[in-house]
Design a protein around this motif. Sequence first.
Motif, PDB file in Angstrom:
ATOM      1  N   ALA A 286      17.463  40.801  64.833  1.00 58.17           N
ATOM      2  CA  ALA A 286      19.764  41.360  64.665  1.00 58.17           C
ATOM      3  C   ALA A 286      20.022  40.351  63.805  1.00 58.17           C
ATOM      4  CB  ALA A 286      20.324  40.970  66.387  1.00 58.17           C
ATOM      5  N   TRP A 287      18.961  39.474  63.232  1.00 60.57           N
ATOM      6  CA  TRP A 287      19.071  38.719  61.943  1.00 60.57           C
ATOM      7  C   TRP A 287      19.134  37.489  62.155  1.00 60.57           C
ATOM      8  CZ3 TRP A 287      22.909  36.722  57.794  1.00 60.57           C
ATOM      9  CH2 TRP A 287      22.486  36.858  56.611  1.00 60.57           C
ATOM     10  N   GLN A 288      19.685  37.302  63.043  1.00 60.66           N
ATOM     11  CA  GLN A 288      19.495  36.094  63.709  1.00 60.66           C
ATOM     12  C   GLN A 288      19.339  34.535  63.151  1.00 60.66           C
ATOM     13  OE1 GLN A 288      19.787  35.634  68.708  1.00 60.66           O
ATOM     14  NE2 GLN A 288      21.222  37.242  68.647  1.00 60.66           N
ATOM     15  N   LEU A 289      18.043  35.010  63.200  1.00 62.36           N
ATOM     16  CA  LEU A 289      17.162  33.779  62.725  1.00 62.36           C
ATOM     17  C   LEU A 289      17.893  33.492  61.034  1.00 62.36           C
ATOM     18  CD1 LEU A 289      13.270  34.330  64.302  1.00 62.36           C
ATOM     19  CD2 LEU A 289      15.110  32.571  64.701  1.00 62.36           C
ATOM     20  N   ARG A 290      17.360  34.963  60.112  1.00 61.39           N
ATOM     21  CA  ARG A 290      17.880  34.970  58.480  1.00 61.39           C
ATOM     22  C   ARG A 290      19.268  33.934  59.125  1.00 61.39           C
ATOM     23  NH1 ARG A 290      14.549  34.525  55.170  1.00 61.39           N
ATOM     24  NH2 ARG A 290      12.405  36.191  55.434  1.00 61.39           N
ATOM     25  N   GLY A 291      20.371  34.642  59.360  1.00 65.92           N
ATOM     26  CA  GLY A 291      21.864  34.351  59.668  1.00 65.92           C
ATOM     27  C   GLY A 291      21.594  32.371  59.752  1.00 65.92           C
ATOM     28  N   ASN A 292      20.638  31.739  60.840  1.00 61.54           N
ATOM     29  CA  ASN A 292      20.968  30.413  61.188  1.00 61.54           C
ATOM     30  C   ASN A 292      20.448  30.010  59.869  1.00 61.54           C
ATOM     31  OD1 ASN A 292      20.936  30.442  63.628  1.00 61.54           O
ATOM     32  ND2 ASN A 292      19.332  30.656  64.117  1.00 61.54           N
ATOM     33  N   VAL A 293      19.499  30.285  58.658  1.00 60.14           N
ATOM     34  CA  VAL A 293      19.385  29.892  57.442  1.00 60.14           C
ATOM     35  C   VAL A 293      20.149  29.923  56.784  1.00 60.14           C
ATOM     36  CG1 VAL A 293      17.334  30.334  55.213  1.00 60.14           C
ATOM     37  CG2 VAL A 293      16.564  30.342  58.035  1.00 60.14           C
TER      38      VAL A 293
ATOM     39  N   ALA B  98       3.039  23.983  76.508  1.00 58.99           N
ATOM     40  CA  ALA B  98       3.231  23.165  75.593  1.00 58.99           C
ATOM     41  C   ALA B  98       2.907  24.063  74.084  1.00 58.99           C
ATOM     42  CB  ALA B  98       2.627  21.740  75.560  1.00 58.99           C
ATOM     43  N   ASP B  99       4.504  23.690  72.843  1.00 55.85           N
ATOM     44  CA  ASP B  99       3.775  24.323  71.575  1.00 55.85           C
ATOM     45  C   ASP B  99       2.736  23.807  70.789  1.00 55.85           C
ATOM     46  OD1 ASP B  99       6.479  25.500  72.288  1.00 55.85           O
ATOM     47  OD2 ASP B  99       7.508  24.650  71.557  1.00 55.85           O
ATOM     48  N   LEU B 100       2.019  24.309  70.590  1.00 53.74           N
ATOM     49  CA  LEU B 100       0.570  23.779  69.886  1.00 53.74           C
ATOM     50  C   LEU B 100       1.365  24.218  68.214  1.00 53.74           C
ATOM     51  CD1 LEU B 100      -2.329  25.532  71.514  1.00 53.74           C
ATOM     52  CD2 LEU B 100      -0.957  23.637  71.890  1.00 53.74           C
ATOM     53  N   PHE B 101       2.284  24.439  67.743  1.00 52.64           N
ATOM     54  CA  PHE B 101       1.722  24.528  66.230  1.00 52.64           C
ATOM     55  C   PHE B 101       3.267  25.689  65.897  1.00 52.64           C
ATOM     56  CE2 PHE B 101       2.172  26.468  61.815  1.00 52.64           C
ATOM     57  CZ  PHE B 101       2.123  25.601  61.454  1.00 52.64           C
ATOM     58  N   GLY B 102       5.132  24.948  65.142  1.00 55.50           N
ATOM     59  CA  GLY B 102       5.759  25.494  65.171  1.00 55.50           C
ATOM     60  C   GLY B 102       6.165  25.700  63.947  1.00 55.50           C
ATOM     61  N   TRP B 103       5.464  25.073  62.684  1.00 56.45           N
ATOM     62  CA  TRP B 103       5.662  25.274  61.595  1.00 56.45           C
ATOM     63  C   TRP B 103       7.181  24.066  61.673  1.00 56.45           C
ATOM     64  CZ3 TRP B 103       2.954  27.615  57.950  1.00 56.45           C
ATOM     65  CH2 TRP B 103       2.314  28.824  58.161  1.00 56.45           C
TER      66      TRP B 103
ATOM     67  N   LEU C 180      11.824  31.303  61.372  1.00 60.27           N
ATOM     68  CA  LEU C 180      11.560  32.722  61.127  1.00 60.27           C
ATOM     69  C   LEU C 180       9.637  32.561  61.110  1.00 60.27           C
ATOM     70  CD1 LEU C 180      13.109  32.089  57.481  1.00 60.27           C
ATOM     71  CD2 LEU C 180      13.359  33.420  59.392  1.00 60.27           C
ATOM     72  N   PHE C 181       8.571  32.052  61.083  1.00 60.83           N
ATOM     73  CA  PHE C 181       7.310  31.957  61.547  1.00 60.83           C
ATOM     74  C   PHE C 181       6.710  32.304  62.872  1.00 60.83           C
ATOM     75  CE2 PHE C 181       8.116  29.630  56.935  1.00 60.83           C
ATOM     76  CZ  PHE C 181       7.888  30.979  56.422  1.00 60.83           C
TER      77      PHE C 181
ATOM     78  N   SER D  50       3.297  34.179  69.373  1.00 58.96           N
ATOM     79  CA  SER D  50       4.877  34.545  69.462  1.00 58.96           C
ATOM     80  C   SER D  50       5.366  34.524  67.874  1.00 58.96           C
ATOM     81  CB  SER D  50       6.401  33.831  69.943  1.00 58.96           C
ATOM     82  OG  SER D  50       7.270  34.246  69.812  1.00 58.96           O
ATOM     83  N   ILE D  51       5.959  35.865  67.882  1.00 58.69           N
ATOM     84  CA  ILE D  51       6.024  36.416  65.775  1.00 58.69           C
ATOM     85  C   ILE D  51       7.025  36.973  66.005  1.00 58.69           C
ATOM     86  CG2 ILE D  51       5.078  37.929  64.015  1.00 58.69           C
ATOM     87  CD1 ILE D  51       2.294  37.655  65.200  1.00 58.69           C
ATOM     88  N   PRO D  52       8.456  36.321  65.134  1.00 59.61           N
ATOM     89  CA  PRO D  52       9.493  36.881  65.198  1.00 59.61           C
ATOM     90  C   PRO D  52       9.441  38.028  63.860  1.00 59.61           C
ATOM     91  CG  PRO D  52       9.520  35.061  64.236  1.00 59.61           C
ATOM     92  CD  PRO D  52       7.827  34.687  64.345  1.00 59.61           C
ATOM     93  N   LEU D  53       9.648  39.205  64.407  1.00 59.26           N
ATOM     94  CA  LEU D  53       9.931  40.707  63.985  1.00 59.26           C
ATOM     95  C   LEU D  53      11.614  41.407  64.037  1.00 59.26           C
ATOM     96  CD1 LEU D  53       6.769  42.503  65.719  1.00 59.26           C
ATOM     97  CD2 LEU D  53       6.408  41.284  63.347  1.00 59.26           C
ATOM     98  N   LEU D  54      12.071  40.987  64.826  1.00 57.30           N
ATOM     99  CA  LEU D  54      13.551  41.563  64.369  1.00 57.30           C
ATOM    100  C   LEU D  54      14.282  40.508  65.002  1.00 57.30           C
ATOM    101  CD1 LEU D  54      15.715  43.590  62.608  1.00 57.30           C
ATOM    102  CD2 LEU D  54      14.890  45.200  64.916  1.00 57.30           C
TER     103      LEU D  54
END
Length: 480
Positions: A365-372, A106-111, A284-285, A359-363
């Motif tokens: 391939a710019w997918q998360l930034r692209g989604n934003v 289960a996800d506990l915290f995902g912003w 992103l967090f 889980s800490i997103p570091l790189l």
Amino acid sequence: MRIKTLAIVSLLILLFAAPSSVVAQDSWTYQRCLEYALSHNLTLQQSVLQKRLAELTLKQNRLSQLPTINAGASGGYRFGRSIDPTSNNFVTQSLFNSGLSLDISADLFGWFTKQNNIAASKYQLYANNFLLEKARNDMGVNVANAFLQILLANEQVKLSKSQVALSQAQLDNTKKLVAAGSVPESNQADMEAQLARDSSTLVDAQNNSIVRVLQMKALLNLDFAVPFATVLPENIESVPMLNLSETAPEMVFSAALAAQPQYKSDEMMVKAAERTLASARGALFPSLRFSAGASTNYANTNFEPWGPLRPTVDTIGLVTVNGTDYKVIRPSATSDIRKVPFTDQLSNNFGQNIGLSLSIPLLNAWQLRGNVERAKIDIENKQLTLDINKQQLRQDVYTAHADAVGAFQKYQAAISTERASQKAYDFATKRFNVGLMNTVEYITTQTNLFKAQIDKVSALYDYIFKIKLLEFYRDQRISL
């Protein structure tokens, strides 16, 4: 002679075919047509499916907050050298092993990513509800237009029948005058030609009426073989309508903006896009996830002692004393062995685990930034769509008001033209009967009257539809 024959055949068709079809038909009011269309129209059914898909998406996003639970079972044979899963020892034999597992996460915290997804799908459901309402309102406009077109076609048929009957009476009268020698025989030929033209016009009007009914049936998704006859209001000219002198287009636009489902749907889509952006930013967090599990297994190579112990003596070596050999023995006990039962192995091999993962997103391939960035562009696009539709609504309202004013003026002009043509025809009839007007001039006057009557009816129904369309923009409904 051919013209005369055509006229007679046309009259026979009108006298014998038309009445039987009317008797067999069913009565349809505008309200009945609208209610049937709202339940059976194929385009509306697609809008309902889109709403159901939006409801399903919202349900899935809400349920995504619940823990994920998966159960598993496995079984199989191994051959040759392999590891016994129960003892973790190497064995060289065929064995059967099976296992059971249960995993929970289960996800506990995902912003608040999932919460924003739920909010976005909720706004999208609201938007689809408004779009369904818009589709229903548009169906009311389309049905009203089709209904009025059928009424107009029927009125044109009535006028054409009256014209045919009038031409037939004039032809009969002319035949008598020709027989008496009062008028030349050419007058009879002219009247026969006019009757043939009027009969042809009637056939076209009846065919147009059939086509209008078929268009309505297609709109209603009604079987083409079903009898269909519209019910004409008692006095179509007394249908309640807006007062154009008291209806400013800007006032109608303000009312339409407050009640227009399309505008409300666009607003909901903008809010949904804003929530989607918040969800994309949350990805992103870092996110924290809980997991737990349990597992056990079984193998057919797992054995254990079984039954009562039997004492035995084991020789473990020899000792020579003074040249004599003595056995060194050790007392022991043995018993039978058995394969460990399935339930016992499941109990003995039962294990559990529990853990947390960060889980800490570091790189990526710019997918998360692209989604934003895509979410930001989508907000701008939805806002532009809202502004475009708002501008289009204003243009439609002003155009509908101008069309209604023009249709009213055209109707008033058609009334004046019809009155003048009727007066001219009355005078022409008197002059023709005393021989002061030739047949060609008289037929021209008669044709002008018929055209004026058709134009008046067309202008009336066009005015009714235009004013009802303006009423629709103001009240989001049409009444006939």
